[in-house]
Design a protein around this motif. Structure first.
Motif, PDB file in Angstrom:
ATOM      1  N   LEU A  32      12.506 -21.917 -28.613  1.00 11.95           N
ATOM      2  CA  LEU A  32      12.807 -21.528 -29.994  1.00 11.95           C
ATOM      3  C   LEU A  32      11.983 -20.329 -30.435  1.00 11.95           C
ATOM      4  O   LEU A  32      12.472 -19.431 -31.111  1.00 11.95           O
ATOM      5  N   GLY A  34       9.822 -20.120 -32.791  1.00 11.07           N
ATOM      6  CA  GLY A  34       9.888 -20.011 -34.240  1.00 11.07           C
ATOM      7  C   GLY A  34       8.512 -19.787 -34.855  1.00 11.07           C
ATOM      8  O   GLY A  34       7.501 -19.688 -34.160  1.00 11.07           O
ATOM      9  N   ARG A  89      15.463 -23.105 -42.185  1.00  9.99           N
ATOM     10  CA  ARG A  89      15.369 -22.654 -40.796  1.00  9.99           C
ATOM     11  C   ARG A  89      16.676 -22.894 -40.041  1.00  9.99           C
ATOM     12  O   ARG A  89      17.109 -22.054 -39.246  1.00  9.99           O
ATOM     13  N   VAL A  92      19.218 -20.319 -40.853  1.00 13.85           N
ATOM     14  CA  VAL A  92      18.938 -19.052 -40.184  1.00 13.85           C
ATOM     15  C   VAL A  92      19.247 -19.138 -38.691  1.00 13.85           C
ATOM     16  O   VAL A  92      19.792 -18.203 -38.099  1.00 13.85           O
ATOM     17  N   ASP A  93      18.894 -20.277 -38.078  1.00 10.10           N
ATOM     18  CA  ASP A  93      19.045 -20.422 -36.629  1.00 10.10           C
ATOM     19  C   ASP A  93      19.426 -21.871 -36.329  1.00 10.10           C
ATOM     20  O   ASP A  93      18.592 -22.770 -36.409  1.00 10.10           O
ATOM     21  N   ARG A  94      20.710 -22.098 -35.994  1.00 12.11           N
ATOM     22  CA  ARG A  94      21.181 -23.459 -35.766  1.00 12.11           C
ATOM     23  C   ARG A  94      20.575 -24.093 -34.523  1.00 12.11           C
ATOM     24  O   ARG A  94      20.664 -25.305 -34.320  1.00 12.11           O
ATOM     25  N   ARG A  95      19.931 -23.300 -33.679  1.00  6.32           N
ATOM     26  CA  ARG A  95      19.278 -23.867 -32.496  1.00  6.32           C
ATOM     27  C   ARG A  95      18.141 -24.806 -32.879  1.00  6.32           C
ATOM     28  O   ARG A  95      17.777 -25.683 -32.104  1.00  6.32           O
ATOM     29  N   ALA A 442      21.208 -19.873 -25.599  1.00  8.00           N
ATOM     30  CA  ALA A 442      21.980 -20.603 -26.607  1.00  8.00           C
ATOM     31  C   ALA A 442      22.593 -21.829 -25.954  1.00  8.00           C
ATOM     32  O   ALA A 442      22.694 -21.904 -24.735  1.00  8.00           O
TER      33      ALA A 442
END
Length: 456
Positions: A32, A34, A89, A92-95, A442
């Motif tokens: 990630l 992040g 979060r 912004v980023d579905r991961r 992804a």
């Protein structure tokens, strides 16, 4: 008859349906990477807030009869703030959401989903629902902190930072006990020893970590300050851990055998230490604990039989977290209150990882317990020698220490934080050792609509 059918259903699930569910749910993605600062701050405040702000209660039913205290409300607010942060979060980023379905997180994620389902038969449904939401939120926050490409290099620093925050939060307690000559367990905390032990094992096994001496000194200081008899006895996990981490099959089998034998011996001594007065006296002196307290497993020998009696016929448990927290709703505790010389009984935990899993979701919880710990071990074996030693030793330490603590199956706590950190370490380490191009950044295509949408 119903119990027999439940047993058969659980066996069929884990033998046949779980592999299918894993195949259809598992995602595959890179780290990630992040942000760390905000999630680390949210997690630290939530984990340590009870140490500095807690409204005590004497009756276990008080929360049902009188509502939440100010300290309860503060924790709920922190959970809400963390949930809002995660929502941003994920937008912004579905991961951030999907990474929880990658291995080796997936079994723990499935356990969270089952915990939520147990709301349907929980003795206190609202409590189970909230605790499940809390677990889901802070597990994702923990993943966001640790799931990063440089975790092998940064894990020691993150452990050290959290230990320092904990030491600051407990400084008044530590100083007061040191002034009275109490060093070991001067700020006893049933959950911090696992993090400190993992920190120490990491810097001992991996010579690539910078400032190893300072890290080791901090980890040992934290372990001594927070430690207990059980956490000290759990350090023997390093022996079978080193054996299981070997590439030689016979040595691995010997390691598993040695751990099993020690686990049995550990439990026998834990509940029957009074039968060995000489050993009891030595342990009492070393750990600065009264012999009477150690002989009764610090009270666990008194209330464990209550938990077993209350849950013995609940093959699917009494609801995640509620089965532990509200044991007095499952069985009359008058006799226990008389034994403890109290007007009411307030036992917030069984202080046993397996009993917590059983009380919450019964046979399903025990099965998921095995799946979660087994997945951690299997992924740990994908790493280099230092990584294999770390994961194997920490899993064994968790099991041993979990015989007298909530472990990772009662609610979100510092043990869960540490365990998720180790899962991230294993996941990223395994990705680094895969052939080039094997780890996609992804999620891979899958039959689930959710994941097709994420790939779009």
């Amino acid at each position: 008859m119903l119990n027999i059918l439940l047993v058969v259903a659980v066996v069929v699930w884990f033998a046949l349906l779980y592999p299918l569910a894993r195949h259809r749910l598992e995602t595959r993605m890179g780290p990630l990477d992040g942000p760390v600062a905000v999630p680390f701050a949210l997690m630290s405040v939530f984990a340590l807030l009870p140490l500095v702000f807690n409204v005590p209660r004497e009756d276990g039913n008080a929360v049902l009869d009188q509502g939440l205290t100010a300290s309860n409300i503060a924790l709920v607010v922190m959970t809400g703030l963390a949930g809002l942060y995660l929502a941003v979060r994920v937008a912004v980023d579905r991961r951030v959401l999907l990474v929880a379905f990658s291995m080796p997180y997936l079994p723990f994620t499935l356990m969270i989903l089952v915990n939520g389902v147990s709301t349907a038969w929980s003795v206190v449904p609202s409590y189970t629902a909230y605790r499940t939401l809390e677990l889901a939120i802070f597990t994702l926050v923990s993943i966001l902190i640790f799931d990063r490409s440089d975790i092998e290099r940064r894990l020691a620093n993150l452990f050290a930072l959290f230990t320092c925050v904990w030491l600051v939060a407990t400084a008044p307690i530590i100083l007061d006990n040191l002034a009275h000559g109490i060093v070991f367990s001067s700020a006893k905390h049933n959950l911090m020893p696992y993090l400190c032990a993992a920190h120490a094992f990491l810097v001992i096994f991996d010579d690539r970590i910078r400032h190893r001496g300072a890290h080791l000194a901090l980890a040992l200081a934290g372990f001594v300050i927070a430690g207990s008899a059980a956490s000290t006895a759990s350090l023997i996990a390093v022996v079978p851990g080193l054996m299981v981490a070997s590439r030689h099959r016979r040595l691995r089998l010997l390691g598993y055998t040695a751990f099993t034998v020690y686990l049995v011996l550990f439990v026998v001594l834990m509940v029957g230490l009074s039968a060995f007065p000489g050993l009891l006296e030595v342990v009492s002196v070393v750990l600065q604990k009264p012999p009477e307290e150690l002989a009764d497993a610090t009270g666990r020998g008194t209330f464990w039989p209550v938990f077993i009696e209350a849950t013995k016929d609940r093959f699917v448990g009494a609801g995640y977290a509620a089965g532990d927290r509200f044991i007095q709703l499952l069985i009359p505790t008058t006799a226990l209150a008389e034994t403890l010389a109290r007007d009411a009984v307030f036992i917030s935990s069984s202080h046993n990882m397996l009993l917590s899993a059983w009380a919450g979701t019964g046979l399903i919880g025990i099965g998921l317990c095995a799946m979660v710990l087994g997945a951690a071990l299997r992924w740990g074996m994908k790493l280099d020698r230092a990584g294999r030693r770390l994961i194997a030793t920490c899993v064994f330490f968790l099991i041993l220490n979990g015989m007298t603590t909530p472990g990772i199956f009662q609610d979100w706590n510092i043990n869960v934080l540490t365990f998720v950190a180790l899962l991230a370490y294993a996941r990223i380490g395994a990705l680094h050792r895969e052939p080039a191009g094997a780890a996609a950044p992804a999620p891979k295509a899958a039959p689930l609509d959710l994941r097709r949408a994420a790939a779009a």
